[in-house]
Design an enzyme around this catalytic site. Sequence first.
Site, short mmCIF file in Angstrom:
data_model
loop_
_atom_site.label_atom_id
_atom_site.label_comp_id
_atom_site.label_asym_id
_atom_site.label_seq_id
_atom_site.Cartn_x
_atom_site.Cartn_y
_atom_site.Cartn_z
N GLU A 86 0.95 -1.35 0.04
CA GLU A 86 -0.09 0.17 -0.05
C GLU A 86 0.79 1.13 0.01
O GLU A 86 0.66 2.09 0.82
CB GLU A 86 -0.91 0.06 1.02
CG GLU A 86 -1.85 -1.15 1.26
CD GLU A 86 -2.93 -1.25 0.04
OE1 GLU A 86 -3.12 -0.24 -0.71
OE2 GLU A 86 -3.57 -2.33 0.08
N GLN A 88 0.91 3.85 -2.06
CA GLN A 88 0.54 4.95 -2.28
C GLN A 88 0.30 5.61 -0.88
O GLN A 88 -0.02 7.16 -1.37
CB GLN A 88 -0.79 4.84 -3.16
CG GLN A 88 -1.99 4.14 -2.34
CD GLN A 88 -2.04 2.63 -2.28
OE1 GLN A 88 -0.97 1.96 -2.56
NE2 GLN A 88 -3.08 2.11 -1.50
N CYS A 180 -12.06 -0.26 -16.78
CA CYS A 180 -11.48 0.31 -17.72
C CYS A 180 -12.05 1.69 -17.54
O CYS A 180 -13.27 2.00 -17.05
CB CYS A 180 -11.72 -0.31 -19.27
SG CYS A 180 -13.35 -0.31 -19.78
#
Length: 198
Positions: A86, A88, A180
């Site tokens: 993690e 980020q 997407c």
Amino acid sequence: MAKLYFKFGAMGCSKTAQALITKFNYEERSMKVLLLKPSVDTRDGTDVVRSRIGLESRAVCVPADRDIYALYTEQYRDRKVVIVDECQFLTPEQVDQLGQIVIDYDVPVLCFGLSTDFQTHLFPGSRRLFEIAESITEIKSVCRCGAKATVNARFDDEGHVLFSGDQVCLGGNDRYMAMCRRCWLKCRQAQEAQGIFT
């Protein structure tokens, strides 16, 4: 020569599982590993890293104000590898500290995490990793339509895709789905056509 690695992908692409498998592979070769996780990630407890497929390991929890370089040099100099799950959620300063560990101690640092949030904006820690990592690898994930997933769609309790809110909101499959960009934008258009603005 050691490197700073950034391995990123959308939700559900097996980032955590790969981090734990990597840890196992190093330990199988009798190399001590320092497994770190940012303190903001409390989903599985403060000192546990757990993947969706059931792999788990104890980890050292690092708050945003913790100097990771000092932590390594003062307590974990015997570790030959650093793995971060993690990533980020790290601060840009902490990413720089990890990079300095690579340079000063020739220790590989492998960071696993998301690149962007549910609004497709880079997390600060991920941005810094894109700027300074020597190796950047995307871990692929698939949208429900079969295309490559790049968006971490966040849902509310009614099942609507959210397009505003705080950058950090912990959750798993109950709150997020990898999509997407085309499907994500179609959800937004469909909700707005119904008068749902999230």
